[in-house]
Motif scaffolding. Structure first.
Motif, PDB file in Angstrom:
ATOM      1  N   VAL A   1       0.837  -1.208   0.000  1.00  0.00           N
ATOM      2  CA  VAL A   1       0.000   0.000   0.000  1.00  0.00           C
ATOM      3  C   VAL A   1       0.870   1.254   0.000  1.00  0.00           C
ATOM      4  N   GLY A   2       1.894   1.275   0.859  1.00  0.00           N
ATOM      5  CA  GLY A   2       2.775   2.435   0.913  1.00  0.00           C
ATOM      6  C   GLY A   2       3.497   2.674  -0.400  1.00  0.00           C
ATOM      7  N   GLY A   3       3.913   1.586  -1.052  1.00  0.00           N
ATOM      8  CA  GLY A   3       4.606   1.729  -2.327  1.00  0.00           C
ATOM      9  C   GLY A   3       3.730   2.322  -3.398  1.00  0.00           C
ATOM     10  N   VAL A   4       2.490   1.853  -3.488  1.00  0.00           N
ATOM     11  CA  VAL A   4       1.585   2.346  -4.535  1.00  0.00           C
ATOM     12  C   VAL A   4       1.134   3.771  -4.251  1.00  0.00           C
ATOM     13  N   ILE A   5       0.642   4.016  -3.043  1.00  0.00           N
ATOM     14  CA  ILE A   5       0.152   5.365  -2.730  1.00  0.00           C
ATOM     15  C   ILE A   5       1.300   6.367  -2.731  1.00  0.00           C
ATOM     16  N   GLY A   6       2.446   5.973  -2.189  1.00  0.00           N
ATOM     17  CA  GLY A   6       3.601   6.865  -2.199  1.00  0.00           C
ATOM     18  C   GLY A   6       4.025   7.227  -3.605  1.00  0.00           C
ATOM     19  N   ALA A   7       4.012   6.237  -4.498  1.00  0.00           N
ATOM     20  CA  ALA A   7       4.384   6.493  -5.895  1.00  0.00           C
ATOM     21  C   ALA A   7       3.424   7.473  -6.555  1.00  0.00           C
ATOM     22  N   VAL A   8       2.136   7.263  -6.320  1.00  0.00           N
ATOM     23  CA  VAL A   8       1.117   8.145  -6.904  1.00  0.00           C
ATOM     24  C   VAL A   8       1.282   9.573  -6.420  1.00  0.00           C
ATOM     25  N   LYS A   9       1.411   9.737  -5.093  1.00  0.00           N
ATOM     26  CA  LYS A   9       1.495  11.079  -4.517  1.00  0.00           C
ATOM     27  C   LYS A   9       2.769  11.794  -4.946  1.00  0.00           C
TER      28      LYS A   9
ATOM     29  N   ALA B   1       4.806  11.265  -7.529  1.00  0.00           N
ATOM     30  CA  ALA B   1       4.836  11.573  -8.959  1.00  0.00           C
ATOM     31  C   ALA B   1       3.957  12.786  -9.265  1.00  0.00           C
ATOM     32  N   GLY B   2       2.785  12.837  -8.631  1.00  0.00           N
ATOM     33  CA  GLY B   2       1.904  13.981  -8.843  1.00  0.00           C
ATOM     34  C   GLY B   2       2.507  15.265  -8.339  1.00  0.00           C
ATOM     35  N   PHE B   3       3.098  15.236  -7.139  1.00  0.00           N
ATOM     36  CA  PHE B   3       3.737  16.418  -6.572  1.00  0.00           C
ATOM     37  C   PHE B   3       4.850  16.932  -7.471  1.00  0.00           C
ATOM     38  N   ILE B   4       5.713  16.023  -7.908  1.00  0.00           N
ATOM     39  CA  ILE B   4       6.859  16.426  -8.720  1.00  0.00           C
ATOM     40  C   ILE B   4       6.404  17.006 -10.056  1.00  0.00           C
ATOM     41  N   CYS B   5       5.434  16.357 -10.683  1.00  0.00           N
ATOM     42  CA  CYS B   5       4.927  16.862 -11.963  1.00  0.00           C
ATOM     43  C   CYS B   5       4.335  18.265 -11.791  1.00  0.00           C
ATOM     44  N   LEU B   6       3.586  18.471 -10.714  1.00  0.00           N
ATOM     45  CA  LEU B   6       2.976  19.774 -10.480  1.00  0.00           C
ATOM     46  C   LEU B   6       4.035  20.836 -10.214  1.00  0.00           C
ATOM     47  N   ARG B   7       5.044  20.491  -9.438  1.00  0.00           N
ATOM     48  CA  ARG B   7       6.125  21.446  -9.137  1.00  0.00           C
ATOM     49  C   ARG B   7       6.883  21.847 -10.388  1.00  0.00           C
ATOM     50  N   ARG B   8       6.911  20.960 -11.367  1.00  0.00           N
ATOM     51  CA  ARG B   8       7.606  21.268 -12.624  1.00  0.00           C
ATOM     52  C   ARG B   8       6.701  21.991 -13.617  1.00  0.00           C
ATOM     53  N   GLY B   9       5.509  22.386 -13.172  1.00  0.00           N
ATOM     54  CA  GLY B   9       4.619  23.162 -14.027  1.00  0.00           C
ATOM     55  C   GLY B   9       3.682  22.330 -14.872  1.00  0.00           C
ATOM     56  N   GLY B  10       3.500  21.055 -14.514  1.00  0.00           N
ATOM     57  CA  GLY B  10       2.615  20.200 -15.296  1.00  0.00           C
ATOM     58  C   GLY B  10       1.163  20.631 -15.212  1.00  0.00           C
ATOM     59  N   SER B  11       0.426  20.397 -16.282  1.00  0.00           N
ATOM     60  CA  SER B  11      -1.005  20.697 -16.318  1.00  0.00           C
ATOM     61  C   SER B  11      -1.757  19.661 -15.499  1.00  0.00           C
ATOM     62  N   PRO B  12      -3.028  19.926 -15.157  1.00  0.00           N
ATOM     63  CA  PRO B  12      -3.805  18.913 -14.435  1.00  0.00           C
ATOM     64  C   PRO B  12      -3.830  17.563 -15.142  1.00  0.00           C
ATOM     65  N   ASP B  13      -3.935  17.572 -16.466  1.00  0.00           N
ATOM     66  CA  ASP B  13      -3.929  16.309 -17.205  1.00  0.00           C
ATOM     67  C   ASP B  13      -2.575  15.611 -17.093  1.00  0.00           C
ATOM     68  N   GLU B  14      -1.496  16.386 -17.130  1.00  0.00           N
ATOM     69  CA  GLU B  14      -0.160  15.796 -17.015  1.00  0.00           C
ATOM     70  C   GLU B  14       0.081  15.248 -15.609  1.00  0.00           C
ATOM     71  N   VAL B  15      -0.430  15.948 -14.604  1.00  0.00           N
ATOM     72  CA  VAL B  15      -0.301  15.461 -13.229  1.00  0.00           C
ATOM     73  C   VAL B  15      -1.049  14.143 -13.067  1.00  0.00           C
ATOM     74  N   ALA B  16      -2.261  14.084 -13.607  1.00  0.00           N
ATOM     75  CA  ALA B  16      -3.051  12.846 -13.526  1.00  0.00           C
ATOM     76  C   ALA B  16      -2.343  11.702 -14.235  1.00  0.00           C
ATOM     77  N   GLU B  17      -1.772  11.979 -15.400  1.00  0.00           N
ATOM     78  CA  GLU B  17      -1.079  10.934 -16.154  1.00  0.00           C
ATOM     79  C   GLU B  17       0.182  10.468 -15.429  1.00  0.00           C
ATOM     80  N   ALA B  18       0.915  11.406 -14.809  1.00  0.00           N
ATOM     81  CA  ALA B  18       2.111  11.037 -14.057  1.00  0.00           C
ATOM     82  C   ALA B  18       1.740  10.142 -12.878  1.00  0.00           C
ATOM     83  N   SER B  19       0.664  10.474 -12.193  1.00  0.00           N
ATOM     84  CA  SER B  19       0.207   9.672 -11.056  1.00  0.00           C
ATOM     85  C   SER B  19      -0.222   8.282 -11.503  1.00  0.00           C
ATOM     86  N   ARG B  20      -0.933   8.228 -12.628  1.00  0.00           N
ATOM     87  CA  ARG B  20      -1.388   6.940 -13.145  1.00  0.00           C
ATOM     88  C   ARG B  20      -0.203   6.059 -13.542  1.00  0.00           C
ATOM     89  N   ARG B  21       0.775   6.662 -14.219  1.00  0.00           N
ATOM     90  CA  ARG B  21       1.950   5.903 -14.648  1.00  0.00           C
ATOM     91  C   ARG B  21       2.734   5.392 -13.442  1.00  0.00           C
TER      92      ARG B  21
END
Length: 222
Positions: free
Chosen positions: A166-174, A176-196
């Motif tokens: 659980v920690g591995g999956v949720i940690g990965a999602v969170k 990846a989303g944080f990093i993508c957002l900090r780099r200026g990613g769009s909402p769609d890009e943040v969602a895709e990064a979290s999914r990947r």
């Protein structure tokens, strides 16, 4: 607005009114937080914007933190239901994959949902009190889900293994989303990064194999 109900029944008029009021509070709170700032927005302002009393606000939410992060409890409840309904041929990885898919469908199924999710993440990153509250909430969420996963898969995962999964999956999602957002990613890009990130973490679970726990001598596991 999407209405949820027991046994698939359409909610009655009173329940629909309550759901509309709740959604109005959520929508106006997020709008005000983004426009004025989280700390600068008061509960009374949220209530006024939603055209209800402050007392009504507190009949739905205990605090500003709760109205902003209402989705966490809702997401956890969905995840717990999914885990409890484990199919006979599900591996733990299959089960977590379905938990993630259900969560994404419920919280990022539309452009508006993805935009709101990115906005909430941005607030979490920039408001210290929200960061602290969010970390405690995340810890409790992962604990409940790990316990449920262990109970659903007692032959495959002990509690430590379920916690790691659980920690591995949720940690990965969170993360990846944080990093993508900090780099200026769009909402769609943040969602895709979290999914990947979720796909990578779950693929790692599958690679380990059912019931197999890898040891690492560097960690004292010999």
């Amino acid at each position: 607005m999407h209405y949820s109900s027991v046994m698939g029944e359409v909610p009655g008029l009173r329940e629909r009114k309550k759901l509309r009021t709740r959604q109005a509070l959520i929508t106006e709170a997020l709008r005000l937080f983004l426009e004025k700032g989280y700390e600068q927005t008061t509960v009374s302002e949220i209530a006024m914007a939603a055209e209800v009393s402050t007392r009504t606000f507190f009949s739905y939410f205990a605090s500003k933190e709760e109205v902003l992060l209402h989705h966490v409890r809702e997401s956890l409840d969905r995840a717990l239901r999914t885990v409890a309904e484990r199919r006979s041929d599900d591996s733990p990885a299959d089960l977590l994959a379905r938990v993630v898919a259900t969560a994404f469908e419920a919280t990022m199924g539309s452009a508006e949902m993805r935009r709101d999710s990115a906005s909430i993440t941005q607030l979490m990153m920039t408001v210290p009190s929200l960061r602290a509250y969010g970390l405690l909430l995340l810890f409790d969420t992962q604990r409940e889900l790990a316990e449920a996963l262990h109970q659903a898969c007692p032959e495959e995962l002990d509690l430590i293994e379920a916690s790691a999964a659980v920690g591995g999956v949720i940690g990965a999602v969170k993360l990846a989303g944080f990093i993508c957002l900090r780099r200026g990613g769009s909402p769609d890009e943040v969602a895709e990064a979290s999914r990947r990130a979720a796909e990578i973490a779950i693929a790692g679970m599958r690679a380990v194999g059912k019931g197999e726990t890898p040891g690492d001598p560097a960690l004292g596991n010999r």
